[in-house]
Design a protein around this motif. Structure first.
Motif, mmCIF file in Angstrom:
data_model
loop_
_atom_site.group_PDB
_atom_site.id
_atom_site.type_symbol
_atom_site.label_atom_id
_atom_site.label_comp_id
_atom_site.label_asym_id
_atom_site.label_seq_id
_atom_site.Cartn_x
_atom_site.Cartn_y
_atom_site.Cartn_z
ATOM 1 N N PRO A 1 0.692 -1.416 -0.014
ATOM 2 C CA PRO A 1 -0.112 0.403 -0.125
ATOM 3 C C PRO A 1 0.946 1.254 0.216
ATOM 4 N N LEU A 2 0.416 2.042 -0.832
ATOM 5 C CA LEU A 2 0.774 3.889 -0.443
ATOM 6 C C LEU A 2 0.142 4.539 0.550
ATOM 7 N N ALA A 3 1.412 4.780 1.301
ATOM 8 C CA ALA A 3 0.363 5.365 2.805
ATOM 9 C C ALA A 3 -0.591 4.542 3.455
ATOM 10 N N ASP A 4 -1.646 5.251 3.507
ATOM 11 C CA ASP A 4 -3.192 4.074 3.786
ATOM 12 C C ASP A 4 -3.830 3.719 3.586
ATOM 13 N N GLY A 5 -2.988 3.742 1.618
ATOM 14 C CA GLY A 5 -3.894 2.447 0.792
ATOM 15 C C GLY A 5 -5.159 2.789 -0.045
ATOM 16 N N LEU A 6 -6.241 3.268 0.912
ATOM 17 C CA LEU A 6 -7.121 3.545 0.490
ATOM 18 C C LEU A 6 -7.561 5.231 0.414
ATOM 19 N N TYR A 7 -8.142 5.501 -0.190
ATOM 20 C CA TYR A 7 -8.847 6.650 0.005
ATOM 21 C C TYR A 7 -9.682 7.344 -0.347
ATOM 22 N N ASP A 8 -10.677 8.521 -0.624
ATOM 23 C CA ASP A 8 -11.985 8.623 -1.101
ATOM 24 C C ASP A 8 -11.581 9.384 -2.119
ATOM 25 N N ALA A 9 -10.263 10.484 -2.285
ATOM 26 C CA ALA A 9 -10.230 11.272 -3.400
ATOM 27 C C ALA A 9 -8.092 11.006 -3.252
ATOM 28 N N ILE A 10 -8.025 10.587 -4.721
ATOM 29 C CA ILE A 10 -6.534 11.280 -4.958
ATOM 30 C C ILE A 10 -6.111 12.422 -5.901
ATOM 31 N N VAL A 11 -5.121 13.376 -5.789
ATOM 32 C CA VAL A 11 -5.065 14.764 -6.467
ATOM 33 C C VAL A 11 -3.118 14.466 -6.956
ATOM 34 N N MET A 12 -3.140 14.495 -8.195
ATOM 35 C CA MET A 12 -2.181 14.131 -9.028
ATOM 36 C C MET A 12 -1.688 15.827 -9.255
ATOM 37 N N GLY A 13 -0.695 16.174 -8.322
ATOM 38 C CA GLY A 13 0.010 17.647 -8.791
ATOM 39 C C GLY A 13 -0.017 18.174 -7.717
ATOM 40 N N THR A 14 0.829 19.602 -7.730
ATOM 41 C CA THR A 14 0.371 20.453 -7.000
ATOM 42 C C THR A 14 0.121 21.859 -7.352
ATOM 43 N N GLY A 15 -0.417 21.974 -8.191
ATOM 44 C CA GLY A 15 -0.640 23.760 -8.954
ATOM 45 C C GLY A 15 -1.471 24.052 -9.113
ATOM 46 N N LEU A 16 -2.208 24.763 -9.193
ATOM 47 C CA LEU A 16 -2.911 26.014 -7.445
ATOM 48 C C LEU A 16 -4.578 25.000 -7.803
ATOM 49 N N LYS A 17 -4.971 25.168 -9.144
ATOM 50 C CA LYS A 17 -6.399 24.234 -9.256
ATOM 51 C C LYS A 17 -6.719 23.036 -8.140
ATOM 52 N N GLU A 18 -5.927 22.433 -8.330
ATOM 53 C CA GLU A 18 -5.651 20.937 -7.935
ATOM 54 C C GLU A 18 -5.208 21.501 -6.352
ATOM 55 N N CYS A 19 -4.247 21.849 -5.831
ATOM 56 C CA CYS A 19 -4.452 22.328 -4.589
ATOM 57 C C CYS A 19 -5.989 23.051 -3.783
ATOM 58 N N ILE A 20 -6.655 23.814 -4.776
ATOM 59 C CA ILE A 20 -7.286 24.503 -3.978
ATOM 60 C C ILE A 20 -9.068 23.279 -3.977
ATOM 61 N N ILE A 21 -8.603 21.850 -5.100
ATOM 62 C CA ILE A 21 -9.262 21.386 -4.956
ATOM 63 C C ILE A 21 -9.331 20.049 -3.556
ATOM 64 N N SER A 22 -7.512 19.645 -3.749
ATOM 65 C CA SER A 22 -7.755 19.154 -2.520
ATOM 66 C C SER A 22 -8.248 19.287 -0.978
ATOM 67 N N GLY A 23 -7.752 21.185 -1.272
ATOM 68 C CA GLY A 23 -8.426 21.667 0.228
ATOM 69 C C GLY A 23 -9.253 21.309 0.775
ATOM 70 N N LEU A 24 -10.640 21.503 -0.563
ATOM 71 C CA LEU A 24 -12.341 22.023 -0.337
ATOM 72 C C LEU A 24 -12.950 20.256 -0.154
ATOM 73 N N LEU A 25 -11.886 19.126 -0.391
ATOM 74 C CA LEU A 25 -12.171 17.985 -0.928
ATOM 75 C C LEU A 25 -11.786 17.670 0.836
ATOM 76 N N SER A 26 -10.750 17.881 1.494
ATOM 77 C CA SER A 26 -10.472 17.343 3.099
ATOM 78 C C SER A 26 -11.548 18.458 3.654
ATOM 79 N N VAL A 27 -11.656 19.738 3.347
ATOM 80 C CA VAL A 27 -13.007 20.459 4.333
ATOM 81 C C VAL A 27 -14.235 19.571 4.507
ATOM 82 N N MET A 28 -15.148 19.107 3.513
ATOM 83 C CA MET A 28 -15.634 18.158 3.083
ATOM 84 C C MET A 28 -15.893 17.038 3.970
#
Length: 377
Positions: free
Chosen positions: A52-79
């Motif tokens: 397993p990579l890290a915990d293995g199972l996730y709700d979402a995997i985000v690839m790349g840390t551009g601005l759009k990707e980081c906005i999305i991952s931030g909002l998903l985690s808040v949810m």
């Protein structure tokens, strides 16, 4: 099922003919113990030979840390979603990063790269934007930063002024009434016409027909609106390119409403701080995606920098379900990433940034460019 054997004990002669049968009870089924930390998590979902990579199972995997990707991952985690955010680079920001000296050398001198000369100073003295831009003080990006409270992780500086090059000379763009009266960028009589033009734009409200002044800006071209106020060619060029930030003159023959809104945004942003309409993160534009990554992290997100995505994993039906890094695998309900992480046959191009696109909306301009790619079940 276990075999059940029946045995009969025969009574002695003269005894009652009734027989006593002895039947052993079937074995009792016992509940399987729940998995414990000692027994380890259920890894039946892993492909053979993988970890397993890290915990293995996730709700979402985000690839790349551009601005759009980081906005999305931030909002998903808040949810409340469980997010894994991974990037092949050792820094945040992707193609819009702000690089220190070491990362700058590593990116542009990959072969035979050596440490930067000590004479250039410390790493912390450098934040070189790969895509340098200013942020409009009242633009949508600032509204997002305020709404998500990411501003708590950032520091901004107001840009002291902006300038234009015209007829071989450099002029400061007026930011106050006194500067507007003193500037030689616009002639004396032209200043009066331009003031009337700006006065009309200040009152104009798209939702209030009483402010239209008899003009339907959704149909009238910008050229036609300039004509109504008698603005000369130099003022039109200054207004369209220095205030509305258009890249060419094609806007002149499009409906005026688009340009009017852009000029209003410029004026409102200028009024906010008084020096110029632009602000800038003091540690570079790379601080924007890093700020949203902090929002994700404090809400439980997992970040892995300097980790390549060697393969996108698909179900037999062709649905993306996970990623592979070396012999490690992670899976999620859906995947999000910038186009460079996906195979070419999975990418649909929607546009491309033009060289020299200097619009003032920070490290990302949604009007052009290739957006994030999302694949889900």
């Amino acid at each position: 099922m276990a075999d059940i054997t029946t045995t009969a004990a025969l009574p002695p002669e003269g005894a009652s003919k009734s027989a006593t049968e002895t039947v052993p009870s079937p074995p009792q089924e016992t509940e399987k113990p729940a998995p414990t930390e000692e027994s380890g998590p259920d890894l039946s979902w892993l492909p053979p030979g993988k970890k397993p990579l890290a915990d293995g199972l996730y709700d979402a995997i985000v690839m790349g840390t551009g601005l759009k990707e980081c906005i999305i991952s931030g909002l998903l985690s808040v949810m409340g979603l469980k997010v894994l955010h991974i990037d092949r680079n050792a820094y945040y920001g992707g193609e819009c990063a702000s690089l220190n000296l070491t990362n700058l050398y590593a990116k542009f001198r990959p072969e035979g790269a050596r440490d930067p000369p000590t004479a250039l100073g410390s790493n912390r003295d450098y934040n070189v934007d790969l895509v340098p831009k200013f942020i409009m003080a009242c633009g949508n990006l600032v509204k997002i930063l305020l709404h998500t409270k990411v501003t708590r992780y950032l520091e901004f500086k107001n840009v002291d002024g902006s300038y234009v090059f015209r007829q071989g000379k450099i002029y400061k763009v007026p930011a106050t009434l006194d500067e507007a009266l003193m500037t030689s960028l616009i002639g004396l009589f032209e200043k009066r016409r331009f003031r009337n033009f700006l006065s009309y734009l200040a009152k104009y409200d798209e939702k209030d027909p009483s402010t239209f002044g008899g003009y339907d800006l959704s149909r009238m071209t910008m050229r036609g609106l300039y004509d109504k106020y008698g603005l000369d060619e130099g003022t039109r060029t200054f207004t369209g390119h220095a205030m509305a930030l258009h890249l060419d003159d094609s806007y002149l023959d499009r409906p005026a409403l688009e340009t009017v809104k852009a000029i209003q945004l410029y004026v409102y942003s200028l009024e906010r701080y008084g020096k110029s309409p632009y602000i800038y993160p003091i540690y570079g534009l790379g601080g924007l995606p890093e700020g949203f990554s902090r929002l994700c992290a404090i809400n439980g997100g997992t970040f892995m920098l300097d980790h390549s995505v060697d393969e996108i994993l698909y179900t037999p039906e062709g649905v993306a379900e996970g990623i592979r890094h070396g012999d490690e695998v992670a899976k999620a309900k859906f995947l999000i990433g910038d186009p460079s992480y996906f195979p070419k046959d999975k990418i649909q191009a929607t546009g491309r940034f033009e060289e020299g696109d200097g619009r003032g909306e920070g490290g990302s301009d949604d009007r052009k460019g290739e957006g994030s790619r999302r694949q889900e079940d």
